[in-house]
Motif scaffolding. Structure first.
Motif, PDB file in Angstrom:
ATOM      1  N   GLU A 195     -47.740   4.273  47.452  1.00  0.00           N
ATOM      2  CA  GLU A 195     -48.363   2.954  47.268  1.00  0.00           C
ATOM      3  C   GLU A 195     -49.422   3.014  46.174  1.00  0.00           C
ATOM      4  O   GLU A 195     -49.557   2.081  45.369  1.00  0.00           O
ATOM      5  CB  GLU A 195     -48.977   2.488  48.589  1.00  0.00           C
ATOM      6  CG  GLU A 195     -47.933   2.132  49.645  1.00  0.00           C
ATOM      7  CD  GLU A 195     -48.504   2.118  51.062  1.00  0.00           C
ATOM      8  OE1 GLU A 195     -49.743   2.271  51.209  1.00  0.00           O
ATOM      9  OE2 GLU A 195     -47.705   1.962  52.013  1.00  0.00           O
ATOM     10  N   ALA A 196     -50.193   4.089  46.119  1.00  0.00           N
ATOM     11  CA  ALA A 196     -51.211   4.240  45.081  1.00  0.00           C
ATOM     12  C   ALA A 196     -50.575   4.303  43.694  1.00  0.00           C
ATOM     13  O   ALA A 196     -51.084   3.696  42.737  1.00  0.00           O
ATOM     14  CB  ALA A 196     -52.042   5.492  45.340  1.00  0.00           C
ATOM     15  N   ILE A 197     -49.473   5.028  43.586  1.00  0.00           N
ATOM     16  CA  ILE A 197     -48.763   5.098  42.307  1.00  0.00           C
ATOM     17  C   ILE A 197     -48.311   3.703  41.887  1.00  0.00           C
ATOM     18  O   ILE A 197     -48.442   3.314  40.714  1.00  0.00           O
ATOM     19  CB  ILE A 197     -47.583   6.073  42.409  1.00  0.00           C
ATOM     20  CG1 ILE A 197     -48.085   7.507  42.628  1.00  0.00           C
ATOM     21  CG2 ILE A 197     -46.707   6.004  41.162  1.00  0.00           C
ATOM     22  CD1 ILE A 197     -47.009   8.494  43.027  1.00  0.00           C
ATOM     23  N   SER A 198     -47.806   2.932  42.840  1.00  0.00           N
ATOM     24  CA  SER A 198     -47.362   1.566  42.539  1.00  0.00           C
ATOM     25  C   SER A 198     -48.520   0.689  42.071  1.00  0.00           C
ATOM     26  O   SER A 198     -48.318  -0.216  41.251  1.00  0.00           O
ATOM     27  CB  SER A 198     -46.718   0.941  43.778  1.00  0.00           C
ATOM     28  OG  SER A 198     -45.552   1.643  44.150  1.00  0.00           O
ATOM     29  N   ARG A 199     -49.721   0.948  42.558  1.00  0.00           N
ATOM     30  CA  ARG A 199     -50.896   0.170  42.139  1.00  0.00           C
ATOM     31  C   ARG A 199     -51.407   0.573  40.770  1.00  0.00           C
ATOM     32  O   ARG A 199     -52.270  -0.089  40.207  1.00  0.00           O
ATOM     33  CB  ARG A 199     -52.051   0.344  43.149  1.00  0.00           C
ATOM     34  CG  ARG A 199     -51.845  -0.292  44.483  1.00  0.00           C
ATOM     35  CD  ARG A 199     -53.159  -0.446  45.234  1.00  0.00           C
ATOM     36  NE  ARG A 199     -53.883   0.785  45.461  1.00  0.00           N
ATOM     37  CZ  ARG A 199     -53.651   1.654  46.438  1.00  0.00           C
ATOM     38  NH1 ARG A 199     -52.646   1.422  47.290  1.00  0.00           N
ATOM     39  NH2 ARG A 199     -54.362   2.758  46.582  1.00  0.00           N
ATOM     40  N   GLY A 200     -50.958   1.713  40.243  1.00  0.00           N
ATOM     41  CA  GLY A 200     -51.437   2.170  38.948  1.00  0.00           C
ATOM     42  C   GLY A 200     -52.564   3.172  39.023  1.00  0.00           C
ATOM     43  O   GLY A 200     -53.297   3.370  38.045  1.00  0.00           O
ATOM     44  N   VAL A 201     -52.703   3.833  40.179  1.00  0.00           N
ATOM     45  CA  VAL A 201     -53.681   4.920  40.292  1.00  0.00           C
ATOM     46  C   VAL A 201     -53.192   6.096  39.454  1.00  0.00           C
ATOM     47  O   VAL A 201     -52.000   6.425  39.430  1.00  0.00           O
ATOM     48  CB  VAL A 201     -53.884   5.325  41.766  1.00  0.00           C
ATOM     49  CG1 VAL A 201     -54.750   6.582  41.881  1.00  0.00           C
ATOM     50  CG2 VAL A 201     -54.511   4.175  42.555  1.00  0.00           C
ATOM     51  N   HIS A 202     -54.108   6.732  38.739  1.00  0.00           N
ATOM     52  CA  HIS A 202     -53.813   7.801  37.782  1.00  0.00           C
ATOM     53  C   HIS A 202     -53.877   9.151  38.497  1.00  0.00           C
ATOM     54  O   HIS A 202     -54.892   9.489  39.121  1.00  0.00           O
ATOM     55  CB  HIS A 202     -54.864   7.723  36.668  1.00  0.00           C
ATOM     56  CG  HIS A 202     -54.731   8.726  35.580  1.00  0.00           C
ATOM     57  ND1 HIS A 202     -54.217   8.423  34.332  1.00  0.00           N
ATOM     58  CD2 HIS A 202     -55.076  10.047  35.519  1.00  0.00           C
ATOM     59  CE1 HIS A 202     -54.254   9.504  33.570  1.00  0.00           C
ATOM     60  NE2 HIS A 202     -54.763  10.500  34.272  1.00  0.00           N
ATOM     61  N   LEU A 203     -52.823   9.943  38.395  1.00  0.00           N
ATOM     62  CA  LEU A 203     -52.736  11.236  39.074  1.00  0.00           C
ATOM     63  C   LEU A 203     -53.174  12.361  38.141  1.00  0.00           C
ATOM     64  O   LEU A 203     -52.576  12.576  37.088  1.00  0.00           O
ATOM     65  CB  LEU A 203     -51.305  11.496  39.551  1.00  0.00           C
ATOM     66  CG  LEU A 203     -50.700  10.461  40.501  1.00  0.00           C
ATOM     67  CD1 LEU A 203     -49.287  10.877  40.900  1.00  0.00           C
ATOM     68  CD2 LEU A 203     -51.571  10.260  41.739  1.00  0.00           C
ATOM     69  N   ASP A 204     -54.199  13.083  38.567  1.00  0.00           N
ATOM     70  CA  ASP A 204     -54.768  14.175  37.772  1.00  0.00           C
ATOM     71  C   ASP A 204     -54.684  15.472  38.575  1.00  0.00           C
ATOM     72  O   ASP A 204     -54.937  15.481  39.785  1.00  0.00           O
ATOM     73  CB  ASP A 204     -56.227  13.857  37.434  1.00  0.00           C
ATOM     74  CG  ASP A 204     -56.893  14.977  36.653  1.00  0.00           C
ATOM     75  OD1 ASP A 204     -56.455  15.229  35.511  1.00  0.00           O
ATOM     76  OD2 ASP A 204     -57.844  15.588  37.175  1.00  0.00           O
ATOM     77  N   VAL A 205     -54.376  16.566  37.894  1.00  0.00           N
ATOM     78  CA  VAL A 205     -54.154  17.834  38.594  1.00  0.00           C
ATOM     79  C   VAL A 205     -55.460  18.424  39.134  1.00  0.00           C
ATOM     80  O   VAL A 205     -55.584  18.703  40.323  1.00  0.00           O
ATOM     81  CB  VAL A 205     -53.430  18.835  37.677  1.00  0.00           C
ATOM     82  CG1 VAL A 205     -53.389  20.225  38.325  1.00  0.00           C
ATOM     83  CG2 VAL A 205     -52.021  18.350  37.385  1.00  0.00           C
TER      84      VAL A 205
END
Length: 377
Positions: A236-246
């Motif tokens: 759901e966060a990915i769908s909202r446009g949350v940015h994934l950082d390692v």
């Protein structure tokens, strides 16, 4: 390739470099700018650097470092984790709050590496590692003053939301961070780790353009279930446009979780190191290049990996010029090699994989100057 004619002789040509898309070129530099992309062997300049066998990209950007050397354990020298490791821009991930952000800004002026920063929502920053255990340290007025004083440095706000940091305050520091983010019109970088609070309480508070760092950690409170499937709050966060950082760090990257993410197509938006003195010298981080090599071993293409430390980082920072190699742009470049041979790579849980290829920075061009890299194991 575009060609530019110059009446004044250029200062340096990087001869026969290879782009990550396979093209080869001579990059002709005129002072601090790229003058020309010439066919291989045809660039003319006062000095020539033979780069046969080397790749070139725009200068690497590490979106998560700790570059305030006075803090222990989470501190290091700017250039030690910057240009000496092939990284031309580092983003300090909340080492300092309002109390000491001015000192960080002052140190940046004497460094050769470009420095940007997330402001810790706790005014005391990482002077202690439970900086959100007292809510009075989240001082909205002081944070606003810091942002006004350092608009060219501060790119967002940092909140470390794990049990050892928030103590008895649970999710409340993140709620306060969310409010502060709105008031200051700055995105959040949110560190996740061991609970409480539970990860299902944390992730729904992240919005589009917020940065979720440590998303591949292997702690009990992580974003994948026991079978390796992503939790709904992550998708759901990915769908909202949350940015994934390692944000690899000492305790926040698991090969097991990274392999699960790869299987489900959940790639990082940015690859970052969470480097500081201890994990640079003693591992498991060592360098941004070492972290990048882990993703090469996981099966990501070189282009995907380099984009994650150049184009995508530059776009998130709203500084797209940092991710481009074009005539007329500033010369902000990293030269690197992909070398064969068995290399042991260690994650934050002590798992060791042996890679057959690894990435090694060889030099940078920044502020019109070439500098060789000096990774110091």
């Amino acid at each position: 390739m575009r060609e530019h004619n110059h009446t004044q002789e250029a200062t340096l040509v990087l001869s026969n470099v290879r782009m990550t898309d396979g093209r080869r070129a001579d990059i002709v530099l005129d002072g601090e700018h790229i003058a020309e992309l010439a066919p291989p062997g045809q660039g003319q300049a006062e000095r020539k650097l033979d780069c046969t066998g080397l790749y070139v990209s725009s200068g690497w950007i590490d979106m998560h470092v700790h570059a305030f050397p006075e803090f222990d354990p989470y501190g290091d020298e700017i250039d030690e984790i910057g240009i000496r490791q092939g990284v031309t821009t580092i983003v300090d991930a909340g080492s300092c709050g309002a109390d000491r952000i001015g000192e960080l800004a002052a140190s940046a002026r004497s460094a050769r590496t470009n420095l940007l920063a997330f402001l810790n929502i706790s005014r005391i920053g990482l002077s202690r590692i439970d900086e959100l255990s007292r809510l009075e340290w989240i001082d909205a007025e002081r944070a606003a003053e810091a942002v006004r004083a350092h608009p060219d440095l501060i790119v967002g706000l940092k909140a470390r939301i794990s049990g050892s940091v928030v103590k008895e305050n649970g999710i409340q520091p993140l709620r306060m961070a969310r409010s502060l983010s709105g008031a200051l019109s700055l995105p959040l970088m949110v560190h996740i780790g061991s609970g409480p609070p539970d990860i299902t309480e944390v992730i729904p508070l992240l919005e589009k353009n917020d940065v979720l760092t440590h998303y591949l950690n292997g702690k009990h409170n992580n974003l994948f279930d026991a079978a390796g499937n992503p939790l709904p709050v992550l998708t759901e966060a990915i769908s909202r446009g949350v940015h994934l950082d390692v944000g690899h760090g000492t305790a926040s990257f698991s090969f097991r979780v990274a392999e699960a993410a790869r299987r489900h197509g959940i790639a990082p938006d940015t690859i970052s190191s969470d480097i500081y003195r201890g994990n640079r010298l003693n591992g498991p981080v060592y360098s941004l290049a070492n972290v990048m090599s882990k993703f090469l071993h996981l099966g990501y293409s070189l282009q995907e990996i380099v984009d994650a430390v150049t184009v995508r980082a530059a776009d998130w920072l709203n500084r797209p010029e940092l991710g481009r190699i074009r005539p007329g742009e500033s010369a902000n470049l990293t030269l690197f090699a992909v070398e064969d041979g068995p290399v042991p790579l260690t994650d934050s849980e002590g798992a060791v994989l042996t890679a057959s290829h690894s990435i090694h920075p060889k030099g940078v061009v920044i502020h019109g100057q070439y500098a060789a890299c000096e990774i110091r194991p």
